[in-house]
Enzyme design. Structure first.
Site, PDB file in Angstrom:
ATOM      1  N   THR A 183       0.830  -1.199   0.000  1.00  0.00           N
ATOM      2  CA  THR A 183       0.000   0.000   0.000  1.00  0.00           C
ATOM      3  C   THR A 183       0.866   1.251   0.000  1.00  0.00           C
ATOM      4  OG1 THR A 183      -0.100   0.417   2.391  1.00  0.00           O
ATOM      5  CG2 THR A 183      -1.632  -1.228   1.499  1.00  0.00           C
ATOM      6  N   ASP A 184       0.279   2.358  -0.422  1.00  0.00           N
ATOM      7  CA  ASP A 184       0.923   3.640  -0.204  1.00  0.00           C
ATOM      8  C   ASP A 184       0.942   3.899   1.298  1.00  0.00           C
ATOM      9  OD1 ASP A 184       2.121   6.108  -0.740  1.00  0.00           O
ATOM     10  OD2 ASP A 184       0.852   6.450  -2.501  1.00  0.00           O
ATOM     11  N   TRP A 185       1.630   4.931   1.719  1.00  0.00           N
ATOM     12  CA  TRP A 185       2.007   5.090   3.117  1.00  0.00           C
ATOM     13  C   TRP A 185       0.845   5.598   3.982  1.00  0.00           C
ATOM     14  CZ3 TRP A 185       5.126   2.420   0.887  1.00  0.00           C
ATOM     15  CH2 TRP A 185       6.434   2.153   1.289  1.00  0.00           C
TER      16      TRP A 185
END
Length: 599
Positions: free
Chosen positions: A314-316
């Site tokens: 996932t993105d952060w």
């Protein structure tokens, strides 16, 4: 191989006894197939160790290259072994830090090595929203500048150089490239893309991956985490989903499928990993939740339709709020699922098909959810298998250590710096020229926004425009400063027009003296009146003063082409469709425009 671990020598190869049991176990044996090694190691791991694989938080280097205070606890007690490297010292100190971290990991129960990732580190300019300072590395134009050059061989060569510099200091995963297409001119992250041409973006994305990974992932590769699936360009009103007001991705032109095309090129090139974006799709048949939460996107589309079995991270910070240096809090990007608690968010992300949580440190929560029966351990095994596979393919189990002396010698060496410097020049676009350029050496020049010291090597720098043969003015593309939080302040979003007072001053200068305007086009700025008033207009994409002046004075011929169209007005930029390329009304200059001297 700088190691304190007991080793075996078999068939002339030194093999490490990572778990210290005095035996050569299958996962330790580099002669065996990767899948066999993964099977063996996975069977030995506890649930806690598997959960630790699934988190990918930031890591910091201590002042003298030491480990940060919390690193030993996170590695040895919480079992994390994937980290996103933030600020770094020079190449030697970074390599020494990396070796300290690997020695720490080597002392854990199974000796699982650490994987280090990084955002881009090779651009001439630094923007904390997209890239880190190049530091000891060679300096290149932004990716949008590589799009302006449009040369697949150059992009592959860049990837090969960046790969060598990354691996020299112990970076194994590139949190790039961006395969997004810049169809929304107001979007703050255009500088990290290759531009607005779907076909070109696909070709350069593939070349980039081949440069970093090689033809297949191996011990000298850097794994690419291509982002942001299924395409982060079509942002509503050009706002970015790092923030709640930018959470929506829209497709008023019905071009969702076209935005997938560069990712198909990335998959064909063998990208090891994929990152979905924060945004949520609006106006489609897909569930309107962030792509990292979206099973239809990750499992049905990416894994099912496209057959991808690599790591999806996932993105952060999709789950947890994040405190910022200024005391503000950056809220979790849980778009469409804001009402879920942390446990429910973790379950939904895992069920969507993601393997790893970017920016998070919640292994205990995963363990708790498995023991409560809300996530099966077999599902955790699926993700653990993918994550371990890449560690093995990258050669980290066999020898994760680097040579600090070699890192210091290789990173930013003369050959690599020369290649980057030439690319900076090749990316510059001559947009307009009434015949003033190239300037003659020794011309009297008034400079604004460029180093007077650098300019003095080309002409006589004067203090007043009235005394000049020509003025050279450098500006960054305009944006609306947003200062509510630290992170907002580094995203250059909003209007593409220069503020009225600054704009009037620039036009007035051009009426006083023939003026060369040079604009760092991190976004497609509105330059209509500057193009009319100025004697020449150039676009740069991350270039040193010397690179810019070489082109202005004809020491290097301009050859770049606009990687996006330049809208003629903000009204035109606002009325175009966010998912459609090159559709603003009466653009000032089209995609692919670029002049040269003598033509």
């Amino acid at each position: 191989m700088a190691t304190d671990t007991v080793t075996f020598e078999i068939d002339g190869r030194v093999i490490r006894d990572l778990n210290g049991n005095g035996q050569l176990d299958p996962y330790e044996d580099p002669r065996l197939p990767v899948e066999e090694r993964v099977d063996d190691l996975l069977a030995r791991m506890t649930l806690e160790e598997k959960a630790g694989l699934m988190f990918h938080p930031p890591v910091f280097v201590g002042p003298e290259g030491e480990l940060a205070d919390d690193t030993p606890e996170v590695v040895t007690e919480r079992h994390l072994n994937h980290f996103n490297l933030y600020f770094t010292p020079d190449a030697r100190a970074t390599a020494e830090w990396h070796n300290r971290l690997q020695r720490l990991a080597e002392g854990t129960r199974l000796g699982i090595p650490v994987t280090i990732s990084s955002d881009p580190r090779h651009s001439f300019d630094e923007n904390p929203a997209t890239s880190w300072a190049s530091g000891s590395f060679s300096q290149w134009p932004e990716p949008i500048g590589l799009g302006a050059i449009g040369d697949e061989e150059l992009v592959r060569r860049f990837g090969e150089i960046a790969r060598q510099e990354y691996r020299a200091v112990g970076i194994h995963v590139a949190l790039h490239p961006m395969a997004d297409v810049a169809t929304e001119p107001r979007w703050a992250r255009i500088l990290g893309t290759f531009g607005e041409d779907f076909d070109l973006v696909g070709r350069l994305t593939a070349a980039y991956i081949k440069g970093f990974q090689g033809d297949e992932l191996g011990p000298t590769s850097v794994a690419c985490m291509t982002k942001h699936f299924p395409g982060g360009g079509p942002q509503a009103d050009g706002e970015d989903p790092h923030f709640p007001y930018g959470k929506d991705q829209v497709y008023p032109g019905g071009r969702f499928e076209e935005h997938l095309r560069p990712f198909e090129s990335a998959l064909a090139a063998g990208t090891a990993q994929i990152m979905p974006y924060y945004g949520r799709p609006i106006g489609t048949e897909l569930e309107p939740v962030g792509f990292g939460y979206n099973r239809e996107v990750v499992t049905d589309m990416l894994r099912g339709r496209f057959g991808f079995d690599g790591v999806v991270c996932t993105d952060w910070n999709l789950v947890s709020d994040r405190p910022m240096p200024d005391g503000s809090v950056w809220e979790a990007k849980a778009w469409g699922v804001e009402g879920l608690d942390a446990a429910e968010r973790v379950v939904k992300i895992v069920e969507a098909g993601c393997d790893q949580f970017g920016g998070e440190t919640l292994p205990e929560l995963v363990v708790e959810l498995v023991r409560a029966g809300r996530i099966s351990e077999s599902r955790i095994d699926e993700s653990a298998r993918r994550l371990l596979r890449d560690k093995f393919r990258l050669g980290l189990f066999d020898d994760p250590y680097v040579d600090p002396d070699a890192a210091a010698a290789l990173c930013g060496n003369a050959e690599f710096r020369a290649a980057g410097a030439e690319a900076q020049r090749r990316a510059i676009v001559l947009i307009a020229n009434d015949g003033l350029l190239p300037l003659k050496d020794g011309a009297r020049i008034y400079v604004d926004g460029l180093s007077a010291e650098a300019a003095a090597a080309y002409g006589e720098v004067v203090e007043s425009p009235a005394d000049a043969d020509a003025a050279i003015v450098f500006r960054n593309a305009p944006f609306e400063p947003r200062t509510a939080t630290f992170i907002e302040s580094v995203f250059h979003a909003g209007s593409l027009e220069f503020p009225a007072e600054e704009h009037e001053a620039l036009v007035e200068l051009a009426r006083t003296v023939p003026t060369v305007f040079v604009v760092h086009l991190e976004r497609p700025a509105i330059l209509t009146e500057l193009a009319e008033a100025g004697a020449a207009l150039l676009g740069s994409f991350g270039a040193s003063p010397d690179a810019i002046l070489d082109v202005v004075f004809g020491r290097f011929p301009p050859g770049g082409k606009l990687p996006f169209e330049l809208p003629s007005s903000m009204a035109a930029a606002e009325s175009q469709l966010s998912d459609v390329p090159c559709d603003s009304e009466s653009p000032l200059y089209p995609l692919g425009h670029g002049l040269t001297y003598g033509a």
